[in-house]
Design a protein around this motif. Structure first.
Motif, short mmCIF file in Angstrom:
data_model
loop_
_atom_site.label_atom_id
_atom_site.label_comp_id
_atom_site.label_asym_id
_atom_site.label_seq_id
_atom_site.Cartn_x
_atom_site.Cartn_y
_atom_site.Cartn_z
N ASP A 111 -0.98 -56.62 16.31
CA ASP A 111 -1.10 -55.24 16.81
C ASP A 111 -2.41 -54.60 16.38
N ASN B 252 13.22 -56.92 16.85
CA ASN B 252 11.99 -57.52 17.38
C ASN B 252 12.26 -58.33 18.64
N ASN C 287 5.04 -48.54 14.49
CA ASN C 287 6.26 -49.35 14.57
C ASN C 287 6.65 -50.05 13.27
N THR D 228 3.13 -55.38 20.24
CA THR D 228 3.92 -54.21 20.61
C THR D 228 3.32 -53.59 21.87
N GLN E 138 9.01 -47.38 18.48
CA GLN E 138 9.50 -47.68 19.83
C GLN E 138 10.99 -48.04 19.72
N ARG F 223 13.26 -55.76 21.47
CA ARG F 223 12.08 -55.03 21.92
C ARG F 223 11.20 -55.89 22.83
#
Length: 883
Positions: free
Chosen positions: A29, A527, A185, A478, A212, A530
């Motif tokens: 990220d 995880n 996150n 993400t 999120q 998502r």
């Protein structure tokens, strides 16, 4: 701290504001954040004049951010340097308690030590109570080592990234005037991280947490995820979810390749729950390390050779098992330019039974130009390298050679960078000489191993073909994805069955407030959810096999229920496999046919005259003519270059025969046969002969488990000699011995009109008495009475003119052969002579005539066929009806 919640349909890493610190728990990220910011910047610069006074954003990983908040004036040691410092700080008491003898004994211990105190720091635990007795013992040892470790670092003016985390070392000065911090996150905060948040807010920093997930899934009081639910607007983003199960990893791989082939023109990202240990990783373009290059294989081979170099009676010797294993590798073979003729000479030496080779033996038997002599000289020279600088200097190689070993000149810079980083260890005053690190005489070997460990994970350039790249689940960024493929999403890998439970039990973790298995599994579930719920198309693959106790992850089953998705079980056909793996093959998957072997192709005229028949050939002639044809006429023998570390059955048999031969020759030399006649021989005499034999065969006998061989195997051999003397004296029944024939070569012509044939054999022992002759065959393997008939006929003219015995060396049994076996096959059926009265070589003559003239062999499967080395050629039972 201000917390902002985003749905799965929104992007949270966007609109990166300048003048702020942006913190990312995932390294992937952090890269994404930089990439998005630069794209936005380029877009803005194309439509407006950039503000040169605007403060740029600062991108940081979570670990980097935390480290920068704890400052010290001393140099921070990391990685290998921490382990070396740990080893240096151990007291003699610590070494004894932990069973440490060399540096490599502490690597795992040091990792546990550092991780343990890192855990205490992360959860702000100053003391641990209510430990069990075994836990308290380890804990007290670690506390004692901590004192020594910190003193060692202090004396050397160093510190450690774990132990630098102290309240008094905290400072926000490293943030360089930034006052706004955005965290992306992070779904679980440790006590240390909560403490940092409170300190920063107290100093006036503004912190924003972007998450999120649904607000109801996060506890703002504990700053931790408390549940994972599917969001309300998911169908807007998630268009398609497919779930496939397969019986094995290979079928799973074929489906991945199939999906790649179908959507190769679109973006597909592949993530694997078993990324590092996946069986077929070679199909994917992973990031390459130096360990993937030829130079690493070469250095590994040299290290193995160096590690097996030892002294035998004052001479350095190479262990042949390792040498044979190493030279089979391409890199050693290429580096030393091993020529076929040199390899053949080496094979001949191996077949002489050597287990160790000294420089003198190599020079004498093979010459100084042979590759083994060159290897020995290199290893002998390397043995003198006692510091890293000497090693790294010798590992530079020549320019052209180095380019080949590194798969191209583009990797040379990374390689030299790695070597220079290794050298730094000796400049840091952490090491005070290496002699006490690896054990006596093991310094060079230990240093090369240290270099290999450093090079192993040193990254070099990898492939840019992202369509065939595979990453671990932790690398999922993400962000929204169009096509995502998740592999190995089975209950074997997610949730993870094994957690780090060093020292603490799950209940103890809970009592101490340490994140336990339930919290970790909740994070794994989030995880995965998502990733699926932010992708338009998700394909999930898993191995589902009752035999391997593998099934779909329970997280996937929950998703399937939520989205009303059914899994499909894959069954791959051979045609599909060929299409995916070998699309350019012209064979089209046709399997080659075979024909039933039944002919022995040879011309009698081409055989050497006289054609020699041995006892073993005679045995094969009656049992399996095709085996005799392949072994003795075609001379098709296995040419496997192998050296066993232990004493093989063949080597044991050779030693036993040599022992009996040597003892009996001593008796024959003196002509004093009273020891045989009386059945008494002193154990000391036998052991003296055996010790002399072992001394002469010092390079042909194993040193591994040497005490076991001396105290058990060799002693049993000596006892067996005594047992033979006792039992043969009873069979002699007072007859006076006139002489001994030891390893006597026996010969006799065999009548045949087509070609001259001569029978040859070597009898272990023939005892000549005033009345008759006794033939004895010493056996350490399978018994074969037919051989005794053959010996008797060659020696006396008929099978029953001698007394024939087999002495089983292992059991100490002396068995008399009373019947003529030469005319019978292994099942006991008479061959050629139905009455079994043939006492000379007449039956053998008829069998040989049939063998030489027919050229066709019978295909009868027997119990021995399954163990036959020629079964793959003969294929009896595979292409025939088993009889």
């Amino acid at each position: 701290m201000n917390i902002k919640y985003y749905s799965y349909t929104e992007e949270i890493i966007k609109d990166i504001e300048p003048g702020k610190i942006h913190i990312f728990p995932k390294s992937a990220d952090k890269s994404l954040g930089k990439e998005i910011y630069m794209q936005d910047l380029d877009r803005k610069e194309s439509i407006e004049v950039p503000n040169i006074f605007l403060k740029q954003p600062k991108f940081m990983g979570l670990g980097e951010f935390k480290t920068n908040l704890f400052l010290s004036d001393e140099m921070v040691l990391r990685e290998e340097k921490q382990v070396i410092a740990f080893y240096r700080s151990l007291s003699s008491k610590n070494r004894k308690e932990l069973g440490v003898e060399s540096y490599y004994d502490v690597i795992d211990i040091a990792a546990n030590f550092l991780n343990f105190f890192k855990l205490l720091k992360e959860y702000r635990l100053t003391e641990v109570r209510d430990l069990r007795k075994w836990q308290r013992k380890i804990y007290d040892i670690f506390l004692d080592i901590e004192k020594n470790y910190m003193k060692f670092l202090s004396d050397k003016h160093y510190t450690d990234p774990t132990f630098i985390i102290k309240d008094e070392n905290y400072s926000s000065k490293s943030l360089g005037g930034y006052r706004d911090i955005v965290i992306y996150n992070k779904i679980h905060f440790t006590p240390l991280e909560k403490w940092i948040v409170e300190k920063l807010e107290a100093e006036g920093f503004t912190l924003t947490l972007k998450l999120q997930m649904d607000k109801d899934d996060f506890c703002e009081e504990t700053l931790a995820v408390k549940g994972v639910r599917v969001g309300k607007n998911i169908p807007v983003t998630t268009k398609k979810i497919e779930v496939y199960t397969a019986d094995d990893e290979f079928t799973e791989l074929l489906k991945v390749l199939d999906i790649q082939k179908k959507i190769k023109d679109t973006d597909i990202k592949i993530f694997d729950a078993n990324n590092e240990n996946y069986k077929y990783n070679s199909f994917f373009n992973e990031t390459r390390c130096i360990s993937d290059l030829p130079i690493f294989s070469l250095l590994e081979g040299l290290h193995k050779l160096l590690s097996t170099l030892e002294e035998i009676d004052g001479e350095l010797a190479l262990e042949l098992h390792t040498v044979v294993d190493i030279i089979k590798g391409d890199e050693i073979s290429k580096y030393y330019k091993i020529a076929p003729e040199d390899l053949d000479k080496f094979k001949a030496l191996v077949n002489e039974g050597y287990k160790y080779l000294t420089k003198y033996v190599i020079a004498e038997k093979l010459g100084e130009e042979n590759f083994i002599h060159r290897i020995f000289e290199d290893i002998e020279q390397m043995r003198s390298y006692e510091d890293l600088k000497k090693w790294t200097g010798e590992l530079t190689f020549s320019g052209e050679e180095l380019e080949k070993l590194l798969d191209g000149s583009e990797n040379i810079g990374k390689y030299f960078e790695a070597l220079s980083e290794i050298e730094v260890i000796e400049d840091l005053d952490v090491v005070d000489g290496w002699k006490n690190f690896f054990g006596h005489g093991k310094t060079a070997e230990g240093l090369l191993k240290l270099i290999l460990k450093y090079l192993e994970f040193k990254e070099i350039g990898g492939s840019l073909d992202t369509a065939s790249r595979k990453q671990g689940l932790e690398e999922i960024k993400t962000m929204k994805n169009k096509n995502i493929l998740l592999m190995n999403i089975s209950d074997s890998f997610i949730p993870k069955n094994k957690q780090n439970t060093f020292l603490f039990t799950e209940q103890q973790k809970k009592n101490l407030g340490i994140k336990g298995v339930d919290e970790i599994r909740l994070e794994e579930k989030y995880n995965l959810f998502r990733a699926v719920m932010t992708s338009e198309n998700s394909t999930i693959l898993a191995v589902k096999n009752m035999g391997s106790d593998s099934s779909l992850s329970p997280f996937v089953e929950e998703l399937m229920e939520e989205f009303k998705v059914n899994s499909k079980h894959l069954k791959q056909t051979t045609e599909n496999y060929l299409e995916l793996i070998r699309p350019g093959s012209e064979d089209g998957g046709k399997l080659s046919g075979g024909e039933k072997p039944s002919k022995m192709k040879f011309q009698v005229e081409e055989l050497k005259a006289p054609f020699g028949i041995t006892a073993y050939m005679c045995d094969e002639l009656f049992n399996c003519k095709y085996k005799m044809y392949l072994r003795y006429l075609v001379k098709l023998n296995r040419e496997e270059l192998e050296v066993e570390r232990n004493l093989t059955r063949r080597e044991y048999g050779n030693l036993a025969h040599e022992l009996f031969e040597a003892v009996l020759k001593k008796i024959e030399l003196t002509k004093d046969y009273s020891l045989l006649e009386s059945g008494r021989i002193e154990v000391g005499i036998v052991m003296g002969v055996l010790e002399e034999l072992v001394g002469r065969r010092r390079l042909k006998l194993p040193r591994l488990n040497e005490r076991y061989y001396r105290e058990i195997i060799y002693k049993n051999l000596a006892d067996s000699v005594g047992e033979f003397f006792r039992k043969i004296s009873k069979e002699l029944c007072g007859e006076q011995v006139k002489g001994l024939l030891i390893e006597e070569l026996l010969k006799s012509d065999i009548k045949n009109k087509t070609i001259g044939i001569i029978g040859r054999a070597k009898a272990d022992l023939i005892i000549k008495t005033e009345k008759r002759d006794y033939i004895i065959d010493f056996k350490t393997g399978n018994l074969n009475e037919r051989q005794l008939d053959f010996y008797s006929i060659l020696h006396a003219g008929e099978a029953d003119l001698t007394e024939k015995y087999i002495f089983n060396v292992d059991k100490g049994n002396l068995e008399k052969s009373k019947k003529i076996k030469l005319v019978k096959d292994e099942t006991g059926r008479n061959k050629v002579d139905p009455d079994g009265k043939e006492k000379n070589l007449g039956v053998l003559e008829i069998e040989l005539k049939e063998f030489l003239n027919s050229g066709i062999f019978e295909r009868n499967k027997t119990s021995k066929c399954d163990r036959c080395e020629y079964l793959d050629i003969c294929k009896v039972g595979e292409v025939d009806e088993i009889k």
